[in-house]
Design a protein around this motif. Structure first.
Motif, short mmCIF file in Angstrom:
data_model
loop_
_atom_site.label_atom_id
_atom_site.label_comp_id
_atom_site.label_asym_id
_atom_site.label_seq_id
_atom_site.Cartn_x
_atom_site.Cartn_y
_atom_site.Cartn_z
N PHE A 181 0.85 -1.18 0.00
CA PHE A 181 0.00 0.00 0.00
C PHE A 181 0.88 1.24 0.00
O PHE A 181 1.79 1.36 0.82
CB PHE A 181 -0.93 0.06 1.23
N PRO A 183 0.37 5.73 -0.78
CA PRO A 183 -0.67 6.76 -0.96
C PRO A 183 -0.86 7.12 -2.43
O PRO A 183 -1.98 7.39 -2.87
CB PRO A 183 -0.15 7.96 -0.18
N ARG A 184 0.23 7.20 -3.18
CA ARG A 184 0.10 7.48 -4.61
C ARG A 184 0.09 6.16 -5.36
O ARG A 184 0.08 5.09 -4.76
CB ARG A 184 1.27 8.36 -5.07
N ILE A 189 7.33 4.89 -0.72
CA ILE A 189 7.81 3.77 0.09
C ILE A 189 6.59 3.04 0.64
O ILE A 189 5.61 3.68 1.05
CB ILE A 189 8.67 4.30 1.26
N LYS A 257 5.48 9.19 9.64
CA LYS A 257 4.97 10.11 8.63
C LYS A 257 4.23 9.40 7.51
O LYS A 257 3.52 10.03 6.74
CB LYS A 257 6.11 10.94 8.05
N ARG A 258 4.41 8.09 7.41
CA ARG A 258 3.79 7.38 6.30
C ARG A 258 2.51 6.66 6.69
O ARG A 258 1.76 6.22 5.83
CB ARG A 258 4.78 6.39 5.69
N PHE A 263 -3.82 2.05 11.06
CA PHE A 263 -3.91 1.91 9.61
C PHE A 263 -3.09 0.72 9.14
O PHE A 263 -3.55 -0.13 8.37
CB PHE A 263 -3.43 3.19 8.94
N LYS A 266 -4.59 -2.74 10.14
CA LYS A 266 -5.77 -3.11 9.34
C LYS A 266 -5.36 -3.45 7.90
O LYS A 266 -5.79 -4.47 7.35
CB LYS A 266 -6.78 -1.97 9.35
N VAL A 267 -4.53 -2.60 7.32
CA VAL A 267 -4.18 -2.79 5.91
C VAL A 267 -3.29 -4.03 5.72
O VAL A 267 -3.31 -4.65 4.65
CB VAL A 267 -3.55 -1.50 5.35
N VAL A 270 -5.81 -6.54 4.99
CA VAL A 270 -6.45 -6.29 3.69
C VAL A 270 -5.55 -6.76 2.56
O VAL A 270 -5.98 -7.44 1.63
CB VAL A 270 -6.79 -4.79 3.55
N ASN C 658 -2.72 14.29 -0.67
CA ASN C 658 -1.49 13.73 -0.11
C ASN C 658 -0.39 14.70 0.26
O ASN C 658 0.54 14.33 0.98
CB ASN C 658 -0.89 12.71 -1.11
N ILE C 662 4.90 17.80 7.28
CA ILE C 662 4.76 16.95 8.47
C ILE C 662 5.86 17.34 9.46
O ILE C 662 7.04 17.12 9.20
CB ILE C 662 4.88 15.45 8.11
N GLN C 670 9.70 16.60 8.76
CA GLN C 670 10.05 15.19 8.55
C GLN C 670 10.05 14.75 7.09
O GLN C 670 10.49 13.64 6.78
CB GLN C 670 9.04 14.31 9.31
N ARG C 678 4.34 14.43 -1.24
CA ARG C 678 3.87 13.63 -2.37
C ARG C 678 3.06 14.44 -3.38
O ARG C 678 1.84 14.49 -3.30
CB ARG C 678 3.04 12.46 -1.85
N ASP C 684 -1.21 8.95 -11.24
CA ASP C 684 -2.27 9.22 -10.26
C ASP C 684 -3.51 9.82 -10.90
O ASP C 684 -4.55 9.94 -10.23
CB ASP C 684 -1.77 10.24 -9.21
N PRO C 738 -4.82 8.48 3.04
CA PRO C 738 -5.55 7.23 3.30
C PRO C 738 -5.79 6.92 4.78
O PRO C 738 -6.90 6.51 5.13
CB PRO C 738 -4.66 6.17 2.62
#
Lengths: 285, 163, 749
Positions: A181, A183-184, A189, A257-258, A263, A266-267, A270, C658, C662, C670, C678, C684, C738
């Protein structure tokens, strides 16, 4: 800083073993040069292994595949044989970075960088891959999961180099898959990564399974509970539910930060479910 | 640190230079060889503005040591047009207004050329994933993708005529 | 400024404006020849580097540079003290480049070095000893507003801030008319919600770079990537005590700015290092430095309350915004508070804005500064009201839309505007009626931006061979050379490729304001047209001289001077080239000029439609379809207008989903890199469809309105509305990354 590009493994090992300061192996360099740019890594010696014979080759061995330490992602992605046998491993490697990164980044480098989020590692662990390590005292083979001992830390001794990675012969009626998983859709990473490999009998019952999670602990996790709940089942919904629960329970992530702990836990489940479904389809052929 | 002597081929020309052991190929191209068409947007392989090909493989020149270029074939944006003739991708980028500020353009063109060499008929999705390592902050990629697809179509047409 | 009646836009048919010629700088940009900030070198040049603070807030007790100075290859080491006293209005600008008594954010410059090589500089930076007294820090806007928050600026806020508030509140703004409470009393439904947005960075791909030379006689040269080299000149001259006329600034090609390159971060440092060393000094920021120490936008927190009747009439609207703009006053909260309700005709409306300081870098403009975050909050509540009252969100906006004569929420009464046109276009578009699948949602939002005119100076020279050299003073950040060339060609009646447009340095043309406020196509275009008309006047005079008739008896048509009528005489028309060829014999070179502080920029509106799909198991959001409807007044080069719509929308998508600054508990940034900051990548996104509307701006000869900024105002809200509709739960926190989306879905059960 010195840059050396020896033409033999022996010379490479000797250079690394003989360096009193900080010595680094350069394969694709996609982590090393980032570290140098930020000042996080300040090598005294860089040993480029790409001029050593055999480092670029993929060869068949005992029904499996031996992959040289300097084989970049794009080369493996072009290798029909490895892709047919271990599509999950190849896909995992191909997920790392951009097309440009793929032109350089290697599986051995991904492994030795020892990031908990390394994409190819859960897939290799699930595939039961081993690593051949050359060193001052000769060479030895160890399971992939024994390489990283913590973030940025490996079990390799001074002077040791990963020479190749071995993907074993693929059992009949087996399949593997890796999902992560991010985000983009690219360039991130892994927030969570999951590799699954499983084998079916003729009746479609799972006889062997291996499930590994990335980015949810200090090193890649081999989730034995997850494998256990699959074995003996037809990898049906109930088994997949149990698999997801086992993976969520096994994950021991941190908030960063990621992603958050909740999350990632749970993921983990998934992705395990989704990866297992792909592996199942592949095992069924 | 003593400097390293490198013999390489850049855009078809035999080239020699001296570099520091920790110097990137990008720095050598820009600061020693005057090839400033390759840009440094990040220095960490995240933006693709420094894209070049080395022995036919698309790479970020910021993530490669200059010393590694020994005996290699390097091509940069400066080697894309042939004399007066722009590459079809270059022409289509202008025609489609596929650049606004133009800083990402050299890297995207080099990457797109590498794409069309290995896949002359990419789908829109394939083009988008291939170029995912090339950040553009101005265009939202729409016109870039259109230009790449149009150039691909034109190049396929040319190839048909040639055969 | 009234429309030129004779050439009025209403009856005018354009020959060149509205077409899509190739940009004149295209070949340079696709071959790698175009020279950007870091692409310039000078003989004997040194490299400049900055030592940056590892602490978010600390007092500097002492800086010992002696060891660094002693390192071979180091030619100068400077700190803020080397600049001496600077004018009050430049104090914050310099302090943001190099700290005074305190460092105020992670990455704050402390000292700078000029050295013979980057390797020497890197080594030297480590040899500078800074004695810090670390102070408590605050990076969150709400935390900074608490009365007991760490104090960043001892002097505190101005007279608009009530006693007892946090000293980090710098200023309070208020706008509106009527009484929202009365309006809420008339509503059938009142919704009140709070929202947050994290800071985004402009994310220009070209790091800030410059090359400076300052000689002992006070003459200086500066090459840099900037949106406004005159502004750079004025700031640097004031900070270094130079005469403006002695400092010549040349703008390089610019690799993106979006507002972020409207101030200085390294330029005064490079000039000072050059002064100290007597050598040219080049400075190029790293990407890490760009994130930590340039000017991202504000992060915000807000409360919105809106009342609506069952039939969709907004009866009252109130919003309170808190924007932190880093460690210095000047967040764009004022613009946010002014812009958010501008699309609507409201009887009772009030907005309040708080300018807040925190331990972050000083914000710089980012495309429609302040407006996207405010519109996110207000347009979300309007969407929710529509949802709960079962109303169509586009119809409801149309019902409340402002139009000519509306007293805007921020004060002025609108002239002819396009908000209704954008909503009508959205309503009629196939996108609005397209079916949606499972886990998919559609969002709509409308946005407003003021647009700007400003100081502009253009010179147009007619060459003896009939070509034209157009000289303007605004860096071409997105194809503006093409637009200027087109407008000059249109006006002169000669082909587009007979004109070359050049961006002049500060010594070659009078003051031109920064390339910002969506001003260039409007104000520089207007000045180009007027300069062309000035040249036409001269050419008509020259033709009159040749023909021996009165200049008033000559008119200009299709690139030719001709007698105005039968009484003026019988002469064959003279082309621009023919007149130009004779210029030496008719009075010398022919040129046209225009200098103006342009007003009448013409406000702009946009409505965005977006379809998103949410993965209910991971919270991942995919943007499926996006359509922009925006009023351009008149699209000079439609491809570049579309490009502005698309680029703004995609920056908004990134911010919404996104992109974020941070900060850790330790006050350190960070994610100072493109890996974890991002920005959207090609894979995307879908294609971004555009619909250009043309409601002419009466303030421009061709009806042009600025288009660059409005396109980033609606996306945050439009995407939030689509994601909220897809996920079945209202998202109020940007970015909708997310983990946040999944948490909201799981919390809603």
């Amino acid at each position: 800083m010195r840059y050396e590009a020896p033409s033999t493994l022996e010379n490479a090992v000797a250079l690394l073993a003989g360096e009193s300061g900080s010595a680094h192996v350069l394969a694709g360099g996609t982590d090393l040069l980032v570290g140098m740019k930020s000042g996080f890594t300040e090598p005294d010696l860089i040993v480029d292994i790409k001029r050593i014979d055999g480092m670029h080759t993929v060869t068949q061995e005992d029904g499996g595949w031996r992959i040289g330490a300097a084989v970049p992602g794009i080369q493996l992605g072009e290798h029909d044989g490895v892709k047919a046998d271990w599509p999950g491993v190849v896909e995992a490697l191909e997920l790392i970075g951009s097309t440009q990164i793929q032109g350089r980044a290697t599986m051995a480098g991904n492994l030795c960088n020892a990031s908990p989020a390394a994409d190819s590692v859960p897939a290799m662990v699930a595939a039961d891959a081993t690593v051949r390590i050359a060193g001052p005292n000769g060479s030895r083979d160890i399971p992939v999961i024994e390489v990283a001992t913590g973030p940025g830390q490996t079990s390799l001794a001074k002077g040791e180099i990963v020479e190749s990675i071995f993907l074993p012969a693929r059992p009949v009626r087996s399949g593997d898959a890796y999902l992560r998983f991010i985000p983009r859709t690219e360039m991130d990473i892994a927030v969570v990564g999951c590799g699954v490999s499983l084998t079916l009998d003729e009746g479609g019952t799972c006889t062997a399974a291996c499930v590994a999670l990335g980015a949810v602990a200090a090193t890649v996790l081999l989730v034995e509970d997850a494998a256990r709940v699959l074995i003996g089942t037809a990898v049906d919904d109930a088994a997949l539910d149990a698999l997801a629960a086992a993976c969520s329970a096994a994950a021991k992530p941190i908030d960063d930060k990621r992603g958050t702990v909740a999350f990632r836990k749970k993921v983990s489940g998934v992705l395990a479910r989704r990866a297992a479904k792909i592996a199942l389809e592949r095992a069924k052929g | 640190m003593s400097q390293i002597h490198v013999s390489t081929t850049i855009n078809g020309d035999a080239t020699e230079f001296l570099c520091e052991p920790d110097e990137t190929l990008l720095d050598a191209l820009r600061d020693r060889l005057g090839l400033t068409g390759s840009k440094e947007g990040c220095g960490t392989g995240d933006c693709g503005a420094c894209s070049v090909t080395v022995n036919g493989r698309l790479v970020c020149s910021c993530l490669m040591l200059a010393a590694e270029a020994e005996d290699a074939e390097v091509t940069t944006i400066e080697g894309m047009a042939e004399g007066e003739a722009l590459h079809p991708l270059q022409r289509k980028f202008i025609e489609h207004a596929a650049l606004q500020c133009g800083i990402c353009t050299p890297g995207i063109l080099v990457a797109a050329k590498a794409l069309l060499e290995q896949n002359p008929a990419p789908t829109e999705t394939e083009a988008r994933y291939w170029l995912a390592g090339n950040l553009c902050r101005c265009t939202g990629y729409d016109k870039i993708i259109r230009a790449v697809m149009d150039a691909a179509a034109e190049m396929r047409g040319e190839m048909r005529r040639a055969s | 400024m009234a429309l030129d009646d004779k050439l009025g836009v209403k009856d005018r048919t354009f020959k060149i404006v509205g077409t899509r010629p190739n940009r004149p700088d295209g070949i340079d940009k696709v071959t790698g020849r175009a020279r950007f900030g870091a692409d310039m070198n000078a003989p004997g040049m040194l490299t400049g580097h900055v030592l940056r603070s590892p602490h978010p807030h600390a007092r500097i007790r002492a800086i010992d540079t002696s060891k660094a100075e002693a390192l071979p290859g180091v030619k100068a080491v400077i700190t803020a003290k080397d600049f001496g006293h600077v004018p009050d209005d430049m104090a914050d600008v310099l302090d943001h480049c190099l700290a005074g008594d305190k460092v105020l954010y992670d990455g704050h410059g402390v000292a700078a070095i000029a050295a013979v090589s980057p390797a020497v500089a890197k080594q030297a930076l480590k040899l500078i000893d800074v004695d810090y007294e670390v102070l408590p820090h605050v990076t969150d806007v709400d935390a900074a507003m608490k009365p007991d928050a760490p104090v960043i600026r001892e002097a505190g806020g101005d007279e608009t801030v009530p006693d007892g508030m946090s000293k980090n509140a710098m200023h309070r703004f208020e706008f509106g008319h009527g009484d929202p409470e009365t309006g809420f009393g008339e509503a059938d439904l009142v919704i009140e919600r709070s929202f947050r947005t994290e800071a985004a960075h402009q994310g220009y791909i070209e790091p800030n770079a410059c090359l400076a030379t300052l000689a002992p006689d006070g003459q200086a040269e500066l090459w840099c990537c900037t949106q406004g080299h005159y502004a750079v000149r004025d700031m640097c001259a004031a900070i270094l005590g130079l005469d403006k006329g002695m400092l010549r600034v040349t703008a390089s090609e610019i690799g993106g700015g979006f507002g972020g390159k409207t101030t200085v971060f390294i330029e005064p440092i490079a000039l000072m290092l050059s002064k100290k060393t007597g050598r040219p000094v080049k400075m190029v920021m790293t990407r890490d430095e760009v994130f930590r120490a340039s000017g991202p936008t504000a992060s915000t927190s807000s409360d919105v309350k809106i009342g609506m009747t069952k039939d969709g009439t907004i009866t009252g609207a109130f919003a309170e915004f808190r924007y932190q703009g880093g460690a210095y006053p000047g967040s764009p909260v004022e613009f946010g508070a002014m812009a958010c309700f501008a699309p609507y005709d409201l009887k009772h409306v009030k907005t309040v804005g708080w300018d807040v300081v925190t331990n972050r870098p000083k914000q710089a403009a980012y495309r429609a500064p302040g407006a996207p975050m405010a519109a996110f909050a207000t347009e979300s509540v309007i969407d929710e009201l529509c949802q709960k009252l079962g109303l169509d969100p586009v119809e409801t906006r149309l019902k409340n839309a402002a139009s000519e004569g509306t007293k805007s929420a921020y004060g002025p009464t609108f002239p002819q505007i396009g908000v209704k046109a954008t909503l009508e276009a959205a309503k009629a578009h196939p996108h609005y009626a397209a079916p949606l699948g499972p886990n998919q949602g559609r969002g709509v939002a409308t946005g407003f931006w003021f647009n700007f005119g400003g100081n502009t100076c253009v010179s147009l020279n007619v060459n003896a061979d009939g070509t034209v050299s157009l000289t303007e003073g605004n860096p071409d950040i997105g194809g503006s050379r093409a637009s200027m060339t087109m407008m000059a060609a249109e006006e002169l009646g000669i082909p587009y490729d007979r004109i070359r447009t050049v961006i002049a340095d500060t010594g070659s043309l009078g003051l031109n304001d920064v390339t910002d406020g969506s001003r260039v196509t409007f104000a520089v275009g207007l000045s180009t047209i007027k300069a062309a008309r000035d040249a036409i006047r001269v050419m008509c005079e020259r033709a009159a001289m040749v023909w021996g008739i009165d200049p008033d008896a000559v008119e200009w048509e299709d690139g030719h001077a001709k007698p105005a009528g039968p009484n003026a005489g019988q002469f064959p028309p003279m082309s621009l080239a023919e007149i130009a060829a004779q210029a030496s014999n008719t009075g010398g070179p022919i040129a046209g000029h225009h200098e103006v502080n342009a007003e009448g920029a013409g406000v702009s509106f946009a409505t965005h439609l977006v379809d998103s799909e949410v993965d209910p198991e991971t919270g991942a959001v995919k943007t499926l379809r996006y359509t922009v409807f925006q009023d351009a007044g008149k699209a000079v080069h439609p491809s570049y207008v579309e490009g502005q719509f698309q680029g703004g929308a995609v920056q908004g998508i990134g911010w919404a989903l996104n992109e974020e600054y941070i900060y850790g508990e330790d006050g350190k940034l960070q994610n100072a890199g493109f890996l974890d900051y991002r920005v959207p990548v090609a894979s995307d996104l879908p294609m971004i469809d555009t619909v250009i509307l043309e409601i002419p701006n009466p303030g421009h000869p061709y009806g042009v309105r600025g288009v660059g900024e409005t396109s980033i105002v609606p996306p945050l809200a439009a995407i939030a509305n689509s994601v909220s509709n897809a996920a079945g739960v209202r998202l109020t926190d940007i970015p909708m990354s997310p983990p946040k989306v999944l948490e909201a879905i799981d919390a809603a059960g």
